[in-house]
Design a protein around this motif. Structure first.
Motif, PDB file in Angstrom:
ATOM      1  N   GLU A  66       0.710  -1.138   0.136  1.00 21.01           N
ATOM      2  CA  GLU A  66       0.100  -0.041  -0.113  1.00 21.01           C
ATOM      3  C   GLU A  66       0.822   1.271   0.029  1.00 21.01           C
ATOM      4  OE1 GLU A  66      -2.413  -0.553   3.429  1.00 21.01           O
ATOM      5  OE2 GLU A  66      -3.670  -1.794   2.623  1.00 21.01           O
ATOM      6  N   ARG A  67       1.883   1.124   0.556  1.00 22.16           N
ATOM      7  CA  ARG A  67       2.686   2.421   1.075  1.00 22.16           C
ATOM      8  C   ARG A  67       3.575   2.470  -0.398  1.00 22.16           C
ATOM      9  NH1 ARG A  67       6.727   1.534   5.419  1.00 22.16           N
ATOM     10  NH2 ARG A  67       4.619   2.114   6.683  1.00 22.16           N
ATOM     11  N   GLY A  68       3.970   1.457  -1.022  1.00 19.37           N
ATOM     12  CA  GLY A  68       4.579   1.382  -2.395  1.00 19.37           C
ATOM     13  C   GLY A  68       3.763   2.152  -3.474  1.00 19.37           C
ATOM     14  N   GLU A  69       2.467   1.707  -3.482  1.00 18.94           N
ATOM     15  CA  GLU A  69       1.368   1.989  -4.453  1.00 18.94           C
ATOM     16  C   GLU A  69       1.230   3.633  -4.157  1.00 18.94           C
ATOM     17  OE1 GLU A  69      -1.722   1.779  -7.408  1.00 18.94           O
ATOM     18  OE2 GLU A  69       0.053   0.409  -6.555  1.00 18.94           O
ATOM     19  N   ARG A  70       1.042   4.243  -2.850  1.00 16.24           N
ATOM     20  CA  ARG A  70       0.885   5.475  -2.718  1.00 16.24           C
ATOM     21  C   ARG A  70       2.254   6.272  -3.317  1.00 16.24           C
ATOM     22  NH1 ARG A  70      -1.035   3.842   2.210  1.00 16.24           N
ATOM     23  NH2 ARG A  70       1.127   4.309   3.225  1.00 16.24           N
ATOM     24  N   ALA A  71       3.355   6.042  -3.079  1.00 19.64           N
ATOM     25  CA  ALA A  71       4.492   6.662  -3.235  1.00 19.64           C
ATOM     26  C   ALA A  71       5.290   6.412  -4.656  1.00 19.64           C
ATOM     27  CB  ALA A  71       5.619   6.356  -2.174  1.00 19.64           C
ATOM     28  N   GLN A  72       4.471   5.395  -5.417  1.00 17.12           N
ATOM     29  CA  GLN A  72       4.952   4.824  -6.768  1.00 17.12           C
ATOM     30  C   GLN A  72       6.311   4.446  -6.515  1.00 17.12           C
ATOM     31  OE1 GLN A  72       3.104   4.919  -9.888  1.00 17.12           O
ATOM     32  NE2 GLN A  72       1.712   4.818  -7.911  1.00 17.12           N
ATOM     33  N   THR A  73       6.796   3.661  -5.764  1.00 18.41           N
ATOM     34  CA  THR A  73       7.869   3.077  -5.451  1.00 18.41           C
ATOM     35  C   THR A  73       7.896   1.313  -5.594  1.00 18.41           C
ATOM     36  OG1 THR A  73       7.955   2.945  -3.120  1.00 18.41           O
ATOM     37  CG2 THR A  73       9.030   4.838  -4.198  1.00 18.41           C
ATOM     38  N   PRO A  74       8.945   0.801  -6.200  1.00 18.01           N
ATOM     39  CA  PRO A  74       8.707  -0.746  -6.206  1.00 18.01           C
ATOM     40  C   PRO A  74       8.773  -1.118  -5.101  1.00 18.01           C
ATOM     41  CG  PRO A  74      11.018  -0.035  -7.035  1.00 18.01           C
ATOM     42  CD  PRO A  74      10.125   1.183  -6.678  1.00 18.01           C
ATOM     43  N   LEU A  75       8.559  -2.594  -4.954  1.00 13.41           N
ATOM     44  CA  LEU A  75       8.747  -3.513  -3.803  1.00 13.41           C
ATOM     45  C   LEU A  75       9.041  -5.165  -4.234  1.00 13.41           C
ATOM     46  CD1 LEU A  75       8.052  -3.965  -0.689  1.00 13.41           C
ATOM     47  CD2 LEU A  75       5.563  -4.788  -1.219  1.00 13.41           C
ATOM     48  N   SER A  76      10.282  -5.350  -3.751  1.00 10.84           N
ATOM     49  CA  SER A  76      10.759  -6.773  -4.120  1.00 10.84           C
ATOM     50  C   SER A  76      10.569  -7.561  -2.832  1.00 10.84           C
ATOM     51  CB  SER A  76      12.266  -6.492  -4.542  1.00 10.84           C
ATOM     52  OG  SER A  76      12.146  -5.899  -5.796  1.00 10.84           O
ATOM     53  N   LEU A  77      10.688  -8.739  -3.360  1.00 15.08           N
ATOM     54  CA  LEU A  77      10.617  -9.850  -2.415  1.00 15.08           C
ATOM     55  C   LEU A  77      11.558 -11.123  -2.726  1.00 15.08           C
ATOM     56  CD1 LEU A  77       7.352 -11.478  -0.893  1.00 15.08           C
ATOM     57  CD2 LEU A  77       9.073 -12.920  -1.658  1.00 15.08           C
ATOM     58  N   VAL A  78      12.246 -11.289  -1.599  1.00 14.62           N
ATOM     59  CA  VAL A  78      13.619 -12.471  -2.053  1.00 14.62           C
ATOM     60  C   VAL A  78      13.003 -13.651  -0.998  1.00 14.62           C
ATOM     61  CG1 VAL A  78      15.854 -13.152  -1.886  1.00 14.62           C
ATOM     62  CG2 VAL A  78      15.236 -10.969  -2.356  1.00 14.62           C
ATOM     63  N   LEU A  79      12.758 -14.860  -1.873  1.00 10.74           N
ATOM     64  CA  LEU A  79      12.227 -16.215  -0.940  1.00 10.74           C
ATOM     65  C   LEU A  79      13.801 -17.023  -1.083  1.00 10.74           C
ATOM     66  CD1 LEU A  79       9.895 -17.264   0.397  1.00 10.74           C
ATOM     67  CD2 LEU A  79       9.381 -18.455  -1.847  1.00 10.74           C
ATOM     68  N   ILE A  80      13.946 -17.566   0.135  1.00 14.23           N
ATOM     69  CA  ILE A  80      15.357 -18.351   0.318  1.00 14.23           C
ATOM     70  C   ILE A  80      15.301 -19.663   0.751  1.00 14.23           C
ATOM     71  CG2 ILE A  80      17.565 -18.225   1.472  1.00 14.23           C
ATOM     72  CD1 ILE A  80      17.205 -15.195   2.089  1.00 14.23           C
ATOM     73  N   ASP A  81      15.541 -20.708   0.183  1.00 12.72           N
ATOM     74  CA  ASP A  81      15.376 -21.908   0.519  1.00 12.72           C
ATOM     75  C   ASP A  81      16.893 -22.768   0.692  1.00 12.72           C
ATOM     76  OD1 ASP A  81      13.601 -24.516   0.558  1.00 12.72           O
ATOM     77  OD2 ASP A  81      15.140 -25.209  -0.468  1.00 12.72           O
ATOM     78  N   LEU A  82      17.143 -23.203   1.645  1.00 12.53           N
ATOM     79  CA  LEU A  82      18.466 -23.936   1.985  1.00 12.53           C
ATOM     80  C   LEU A  82      18.472 -25.156   1.386  1.00 12.53           C
ATOM     81  CD1 LEU A  82      18.824 -23.212   5.786  1.00 12.53           C
ATOM     82  CD2 LEU A  82      19.677 -22.027   4.038  1.00 12.53           C
ATOM     83  N   ASP A  83      19.303 -25.372   0.356  1.00 11.88           N
ATOM     84  CA  ASP A  83      19.528 -26.794  -0.420  1.00 11.88           C
ATOM     85  C   ASP A  83      19.885 -27.892   0.312  1.00 11.88           C
ATOM     86  OD1 ASP A  83      19.087 -24.913  -2.686  1.00 11.88           O
ATOM     87  OD2 ASP A  83      21.324 -24.586  -3.019  1.00 11.88           O
ATOM     88  N   GLU A  84      18.888 -29.005   0.294  1.00 13.21           N
ATOM     89  CA  GLU A  84      19.275 -30.265   0.652  1.00 13.21           C
ATOM     90  C   GLU A  84      19.195 -30.114   2.365  1.00 13.21           C
ATOM     91  OE1 GLU A  84      22.454 -31.474  -1.697  1.00 13.21           O
ATOM     92  OE2 GLU A  84      21.022 -32.785  -2.820  1.00 13.21           O
TER      93      GLU A  84
END
Length: 715
Positions: free
Chosen positions: A364-382
C-alpha cells in the motif's frame, strides 16, 4: 473458595469437627445458664471453677496440634499452646487466691504476669501461623500496620482509657489498662495481616483470628468496666469462654487437616484504605478532644498528628512507587508479548504472520509513493540431510546461524522472516529487481562462504537457492497483488532449484514455465523414460509434464499444485513396469486378463512413488489419472471433484500425448482428430473446465504434438 466456605466445608465434612462445634456451643449455653443462676444467688463460685474447663481443653488440644502438625503450622501452634498455658496459669493463680487463700488476688499479682505474658506469645503466633511473611516484609505492609496501631491506639486511648484514668494513676491502673492495649495490639496485628496477606487462610487460622479478635474486644470492655466500677462484669466472662472454645475448635481443625493448601488469590475488595480512614479518625479525635478542653494543642497531640501525617505521606509515596513499578512491568510484559507474537522463537527473526502483514502495508505504501517492492524467497539446499545426519537440534542451531547471516546482508529498512521450515523471506521496500538481485546474491554468498558449526566440533557447508520477484515500477505485476508476488518469488525459487541450486533467479529472468521438479527421484525418472521408449518413438511423460504445467498455469492453481502436476505428469506411468512387454507392445485387441493387468498400473505407480520415491503427494495423483469425470473410470470409480485437480489435468494431457503418437495398437491421430476426441469427452471422460483450458492452449499454438525422441537402450 472463600475462607468461610472452607471452614464451613470442614465442619460439614468432618465428624470430629461437628462434634467439637456442638460441644463448644453446648458448653456456652451451659455457662450462660450457670451465670444466670450465680447472678440470682449472688454467688460466683458456681461459675469460677467451671470457667477453667474450656481453657484446660484449649491447652490440651493446642499441645496436640503442635505435635501433629509440621512446618510453620507447628511453630504457630507451639506458640499458641504456650500462650494458652500461660493464660491457664494466670487463671489457676486467680482461683488459688480466691478459694484457697480466701482473700482474692491483690491489685497486681503474679496472675497478671501470666495473663500479659500470654499476649506476648500470641502476637508472633498470629504472624507465623496466619500472616503471609513474604508480604509483611514489604515496607507498605509494615507501614499500614504501624498506622493502624497508632490510629487504633489513639482512638482506644481517647474512647476507653483516657476518660477513666485517675488523676494520679498507680501501678495497678497501668496493669489494668495494659490488657486493652495488648488487645489493641492483637487487633492491629490481625488487621495488618488481613491487609498485607493475600493467601487463603486455613480453617484453623480463621478460628484463631476470630478468637483473638473476641479476646481483644473483651479485654477492652473489661478494662472499661473496671474503670466504671461495673458490678455486672461477670457477664464479660462469656467473651473469654468464647475465646477458649474458638481456640479448641481451631486446634481440632489443625489436627484434622494438618497441611492446608495455601493458594495465591486476589482480594475481592480493596481494604488498603482502612489505615487512611483510621488515621484520619484518630487525628480528628485528637484535635476535637484538645479543643473541647478549651486549650491549645498539646505537644503529645502535635507529635501524634505529625507521626500520622508523615506516615500517610510516606504511604502515599510508596503507593505511587508501587503503581509506577507495576505500570512499568505491565508495559514491559506487553512489549514482550507483542514481540513474541511476531517473532519466530527459534531464529529470532520475524514470523510468517508478521511478514504477511508487512507485505500488505509496504504494498500500500509503495502504491501511494509509486516505488517498487521486491521480495526474496530463500530455501536452504538439501537441508533435510542436515537434520538426518546431525539431528534436529543441530538443524535448529544451523537455522539460527543462517538467520543471522541473512540479517547481516539486508538494509535497515528491510524485513526478514522465517517463512516455514528451512525457508526465509525478505521484504525489500523501494528496491527494484536489479537491487533485489544484488542483495539476494550477497545473501547467497554469505550463506555459502563459511561452514556453519553444529556443535561437538562439527560443521556443515550449506548453499541456498533464492527467488526474486518485484512489483510496481519496472516489476512483473502491480502492487495491488501482493499475494501474487509471493507466488512469483516461489516460481523463481523453483526454477533456481531446477537449474541446479545455489543460485539466484528473478522472475524477470524466466523465459518459460517451470518444467522440472528438483526433488524428483532420479531412478523413477529414468524408469519413466524406459517405459516411454518401449511404447513409442515419441516423447510421452516429458510432454505430459510440460503440457500439464501450462494447463495448471492457465487455470491459476497455486505453485505447490503446479509443482505436483508437473512432477506427476512426469512419473504417472511408472507403474507400467508391472505390465508385461507383450501387453504394452501388443497390436491386436487385448484379452480381458490383459486389460485387467493394464488397469492395475495406476495403483502400481502410486505404490512405487510412495515406497521407492518417498513422494506420497504424487501417489494420489498417479493413482487417479485414469479416473473419469463421470465416475466410470478406474481403479476407484471416482467422479467430479473427488478426483484431484492434478489428476484431472494429467488425464487430458496424457490422452492428448497418446493420441498424437504412434502406438502398437493404433496409429497417431491428426490434431483435429485428437481435438474432436477431447471435445467429445468433456463432462464424461474429462473435466470440462480442464478440457476447455487445454483446448484454448492448443488454439493459441502453445500445445502441439509430442516430439520425436531418440529411443534409449531398453531395459
Amino acid at each position: 473458595m472463600s475462607d468461610s466456605q472452607s471452614l464451613g466445608s470442614l465442619i460439614r465434612g468432618d465428624r470430629a469437627m461437628r462434634w467439637a462445634t456442638g460441644a463448644g456451643a453446648g458448653w456456652l449455653v451451659i455457662f450462660i445458664v450457670l451465670l444466670v443462676i450465680a447472678q440470682a444467688h449472688s454467688s460466683t463460685a458456681l461459675v469460677d471453677l467451671p470457667y477453667l474447663l474450656p481453657i484446660v481443653a484449649a491447652v490440651g488440644l493446642s499441645v496436640a496440634a503442635a505435635v501433629v502438625t509440621g512446618g510453620r503450622t507447628r511453630i504457630a501452634w507451639t506458640l499458641l499452646a504456650t500462650s494458652n498455658a500461660l493464660w491457664l496459669a494466670g487463671e489457676v493463680i486467680w482461683v488459688y487466691y480466691t478459694y484457697v487463700l480466701q482473700r482474692g488476688p491483690p491489685a497486681v499479682s503474679s496472675a497478671d504476669f501470666f495473663y500479659l505474658a500470654s499476649y506476648v506469645f500470641a502476637i508472633p503466633a498470629i504472624l507465623v501461623g496466619i500472616g503471609s511473611t513474604g508480604h509483611l516484609r514489604h515496607i507498605r505492609g509494615l507501614l499500614d500496620a504501624g498506622l493502624l496501631a497508632l490510629g487504633l491506639g489513639t482512638i482506644g486511648w481517647q474512647v476507653a482509657i483516657s476518660p477513666s484514668l485517675p488523676e494520679a494513676p498507680r501501678l495497678a491502673d497501668f496493669v489494668a489498662f495494659a490488657y486493652p492495649l495488648f488487645g489493641v495490639a492483637i487487633v492491629t496485628t490481625l488487621a495488618a495481616v488481613g491487609l498485607a496477606g493475600r493467601h487463603r487462610l486455613p480453617a484453623w487460622g480463621v478460628l484463631v483470628g476470630a478468637a483473638f479478635a473476641v479476646a481483644g474486644v473483651t479485654d477492652a470492655v473489661y478494662a472499661y468496666s473496671i474503670a466504671a466500677q461495673d458490678t455486672a462484669s461477670n457477664w464479660i466472662n462469656i467473651g473469654w469462654q468464647v475465646e477458649a472454645v474458638l481456640f479448641g475448635l481451631a486446634a481440632v481443625a489443625a489436627i484434622r487437616k494438618p497441611a492446608p493448601v495455601e493458594r495465591e488469590r486476589a482480594r475481592s475488595r480493596d481494604l488498603t484504605a482502612a489505615p487512611l480512614v483510621i488515621a484520619g479518625l484518630a487525628a480528628t479525635g485528637l484535635i476535637l478532644a484538645d479543643r473541647l478542653d478549651e486549650g491549645p494543642l498539646t505537644a503529645s497531640t502535635l507529635a501524634i498528628l505529625l507521626a500520622l501525617f508523615v506516615g500517610l505521606l510516606v504511604r502515599q509515596l510508596l503507593i505511587i512507587r508501587d503503581r509506577t513499578r507495576l505500570a512499568t512491568q505491565l508495559r514491559a510484559a506487553l512489549r514482550e508479548q507483542e514481540r513474541l507474537a511476531i517473532t519466530d522463537g527459534l531464529t529470532g527473526v520475524y514470523n510468517r504472520r508478521f511478514f504477511q502483514e508487512m507485505l500488505r502495508i509496504e504494498a500500500e505504501r509503495g502504491e501511494r509513493a509509486q516505488t517498487p517492492l521486491s521480495l526474496v524467497l530463500i530455501d536452504l539446499d538439501e537441508f533435510k540431510k542436515v537434520n538426518d545426519g546431525y539431528g534436529h537440534p543441530a538443524g535448529d542451531v544451523v537455522l539460527a546461524q543462517i538467520a543471522a547471516r541473512i540479517r547481516g546482508g539486508l538494509r535497515s529498512t528491510d524485513v526478514v522472516a522465517r517463512y516455514g521450515g528451512e525457508e526465509f523471506v525478505c521484504l525489500l521496500p523501494g528496491a527494484g529487481e536489479e537491487v533485489a538481485v544484488e542483495i539476494a546474491e550477497q545473501i547467497r554468498q554469505s550463506i555459502g562462504r563459511d561452514a556453519v558449526a553444529v556443535g561437538g566440533g562439527r560443521s556443515v557447508c550449506l548453499t541456498s537457492s533464492l527467488g526474486v520477484a518485484t512489483a510496481g515500477i519496472r516489476g512483473t505485476r502491480p502492487l495491488t497483488e501482493p499475494d501474487a508476488l509471493v507466488n512469483d518469488a516461489d516460481a523463481a525459487l523453483y526454477r533456481a532449484k531446477a537449474n541446479g541450486r545455489n543460485q539466484v533467479v528473478a522472475v524477470g529472468m524466466l523465459a518459460d514455465p517451470i518444467d522440472t521438479d528438483p526433488d524428483l527421484p532420479p531412478g523413477l525418472v529414468w524408469l519413466a523414460d524406459q517405459i516411454d521408449a518401449k511404447i513409442s518413438a515419441h516423447e510421452h511423460s516429458t510432454a505430459v509434464s510440460r503440457w500439464s504445467l501450462l494447463v495448471g498455469e492457465r487455470l491459476g492453481v497455486d505453485v505447490a499444485t503446479l509443482r505436483r502436476v508437473g512432477a506427476a505428469g512426469r512419473l504417472h506411468d511408472v507403474g507400467k513396469l508391472s505390465v508385461a512387454d507383450s501387453v504394452l507392445r501388443k497390436a491386436l485387441p487385448l484379452t480381458a486378463a490383459e486389460w485387467e493387468q493394464l488397469r492395475r498400473h495406476p495403483a502400481e505407480s502410486a505404490r512405487l512413488l510412495t515406497e521407492l520415491g518417498q513422494r506420497p503427494d504424487l501417489a494420489t495423483v498417479a493413482a487417479a489419472h485414469h479416473e473419469r469425470f463421470d465416475g466410470r473410470g478406474y481403479p476407484l470409480g471416482l467422479a467430479g471433484a473427488q478426483i484431484p485437480v492434478e489428476a484431472r489435468i494429467v488425464a487430458v494431457t496424457d490422452a492428448w500425448a497418446a493420441m498424437l503418437a504412434d502406438r502398437p495398437y493404433a496409429p497417431a491421430r491428426t490434431v483435429a482428430g485428437a481435438r474432436e476426441q477431447i471435445e467429445q469427452g468433456r463432462g464424461a471422460q474429462f473435466d470440462p473446465v480442464v478440457a476447455d483450458a487445454f483446448l484454448a492452449l492448443v488454439d493459441e499454438g502453445l500445445i502441439g504434438g509430442p516430439a520425436a525422441r531418440a529411443v534409449p537402450s531398453p531395459m
